[in-house]
Design an enzyme around this catalytic site. Structure first.
Site, PDB file in Angstrom:
ATOM      1  CG  ASP A  91       3.622 -24.107  -4.603  1.00 32.67           C
ATOM      2  OD1 ASP A  91       4.747 -24.194  -4.101  1.00 32.67           O
ATOM      3  OD2 ASP A  91       2.932 -25.087  -4.939  1.00 32.67           O
ATOM      4  CE  LYS A 105      -0.496 -26.515  -4.271  1.00 34.89           C
ATOM      5  NZ  LYS A 105      -0.680 -27.153  -5.572  1.00 34.89           N
TER       6      LYS A 105
HETATM    7  O1  C5P Z   1       9.305 -22.670  -8.302  1.00 34.75           O
HETATM    8  P1  C5P Z   1       9.450 -24.136  -8.140  1.00 34.75           P
HETATM    9  O2  C5P Z   1      10.886 -24.548  -7.939  1.00 34.75           O
HETATM   10  O3  C5P Z   1       8.555 -24.711  -7.111  1.00 34.75           O
HETATM   11  O4  C5P Z   1       8.969 -24.779  -9.513  1.00 34.75           O
HETATM   12  C1  C5P Z   1       9.332 -26.090  -9.913  1.00 34.75           C
HETATM   13  C2  C5P Z   1       9.282 -26.186 -11.421  1.00 34.75           C
HETATM   14  O5  C5P Z   1       7.932 -26.087 -11.883  1.00 34.75           O
HETATM   15  C3  C5P Z   1      10.008 -25.049 -12.138  1.00 34.75           C
HETATM   16  O6  C5P Z   1      11.351 -25.374 -12.331  1.00 34.75           O
HETATM   17  C4  C5P Z   1       9.255 -24.965 -13.453  1.00 34.75           C
HETATM   18  O7  C5P Z   1       9.709 -25.954 -14.338  1.00 34.75           O
HETATM   19  C5  C5P Z   1       7.834 -25.325 -13.065  1.00 34.75           C
HETATM   20  N1  C5P Z   1       6.962 -24.142 -12.827  1.00 34.75           N
HETATM   21  C6  C5P Z   1       6.575 -23.359 -13.910  1.00 34.75           C
HETATM   22  N2  C5P Z   1       5.749 -22.282 -13.695  1.00 34.75           N
HETATM   23  C7  C5P Z   1       5.301 -21.987 -12.463  1.00 34.75           C
HETATM   24  C8  C5P Z   1       5.680 -22.776 -11.356  1.00 34.75           C
HETATM   25  C9  C5P Z   1       6.516 -23.844 -11.576  1.00 34.75           C
HETATM   26  O8  C5P Z   1       6.968 -23.620 -15.045  1.00 34.75           O
HETATM   27  N3  C5P Z   1       4.479 -20.945 -12.296  1.00 34.75           N
END
Ligand code: C5P
Length: 287
Positions: free
Chosen positions: A131, A8
């Site tokens: 995501d 994406k």
């Molecule tokens: O959810 P995921 O583990 O993929 O996200 C990785 C990191 O990216 C999270 O630990 C956070 O620090 C940051 N993040 C965020 N806000 C989001 C998505 C991700 O702060 N909407």
């Protein structure tokens, strides 16, 4: 069975603020590309995971975590042999790992004949990463919240893009930390952003110039501060005829919107000067 897990790009990505749970509240238009990893999934007694990239062949891989999460629903233990053939680079902001996980959930739900409803898969996807849920849906989505809410944008515009990724990757958490977004009130609510409206209209009109003018990514500023080499990638793309250039998600890949296919090929050739990994192709389209 063989399934594709598409990459994406975020055509728009506005960060509305930091939430009480530490995540960031987003509004983003996400577009899938023809670029895809391939998962080959076959029946097996235990869970076996192999990957074309040995560095990704481990228990922490989101594909393995997705399989283990879904396996809880098996009345009698069942396994699978999953081979992941990577085409999407890691730490690029292209969502490769998330897409692989989403596709694994759908494919294993079928292989194991679990018949879990789509809403259950969405919930498991959100547990795996912000995501992951968006990859369960169609090729163009408006993503909200921390990523769990998606709304389709239906359009059929053939758009050519070029991608380039420098050797150094970026961690999503590091880029968000650098952004220093304001804290969001717990009661926060907002109307759809004008940037989102503009991109939806441009996509529906199939107007490349307007699509190019409407791209925006709040994570680009912090990423450029962290890796100044990204300016050179941007410059090479613009000189090669891209109509606009933007960081992919939290980086470190960069995409350029191209007016046509020959420009996309020429830009990809020019990028080889700065990027060990390049790709050119089209937006994935609704069938
Ligand atoms: O959810 P995921 O583990 O993929 O996200 C990785 C990191 O990216 C999270 O630990 C956070 O620090 C940051 N993040 C965020 N806000 C989001 C998505 C991700 O702060 N909407």
């Amino acid at each position: 069975m063989n399934v594709s897990a598409h990459a994406k790009i975020n055509l728009t990505l506005r960060v509305l603020g930091k939430r009480p749970d530490g995540y960031h509240e987003l509004e983003s238009i996400v577009q899938l590309l023809e670029l895809a990893d391939t998962l080959q999934i076959d029946d097996a007694d235990t869970l076996i995971f192999t990957c074309s990239d040995p560095a990704l062949e481990n228990e922490q891989n989101l594909v393995v975590r997705a399989a283990r999460l879904l396996a809880r629903y098996n009345a009698i233990p069942r396994g699978a042999h999953i081979h992941l053939e990577k085409a999407i680079p890691a730490q690029a902001g292209l969502g490769g790992g998330s897409s692989d996980a989403a596709v694994a959930l759908i494919a294993l739900n079928e292989l194991w004949e679990l018949r879990r409803p789509f809403d259950d898969l969405r919930q498991l996807a959100a547990e795996l990463g912000s995501d992951v849920p968006l990859f369960l849906d169609g090729p163009t989505q408006i993503m909200r919240g921390r990523g769990e809410s998606t709304t389709p944008v239906v359009h059929a515009t053939p758009v050519f893009v070029v991608l380039g990724k420098i050797a150094q990757g970026l961690s999503t958490a590091d880029v968000y930390a650098r952004l220093q977004a304001p804290t969001l009130a717990p009661t926060h609510a907002h109307r759809q952003l004008p940037e989102t409206d503009a991109m939806v209209r441009a996509l529906q009109q199939g107007d490349i110039a307007r699509i190019a003018a409407a791209v925006v990514n709040d994570l680009e500023g912090p990423a450029l501060e962290m890796i100044t080499e990204l300016y050179r990638v941007r410059q090479l793309m613009l000189e090669a005829g891209c109509v606009s250039v933007l960081l992919c998600g939290s980086g470190s890949a960069v995409f350029g919107i191209c007016p046509d296919e020959p420009t996309a090929h020429a830009a990809e050739a020019a990028l080889a000067l700065a990027c060990p990994w390049t790709w050119s192709g089209r937006f994935l389209r609704w069938k």
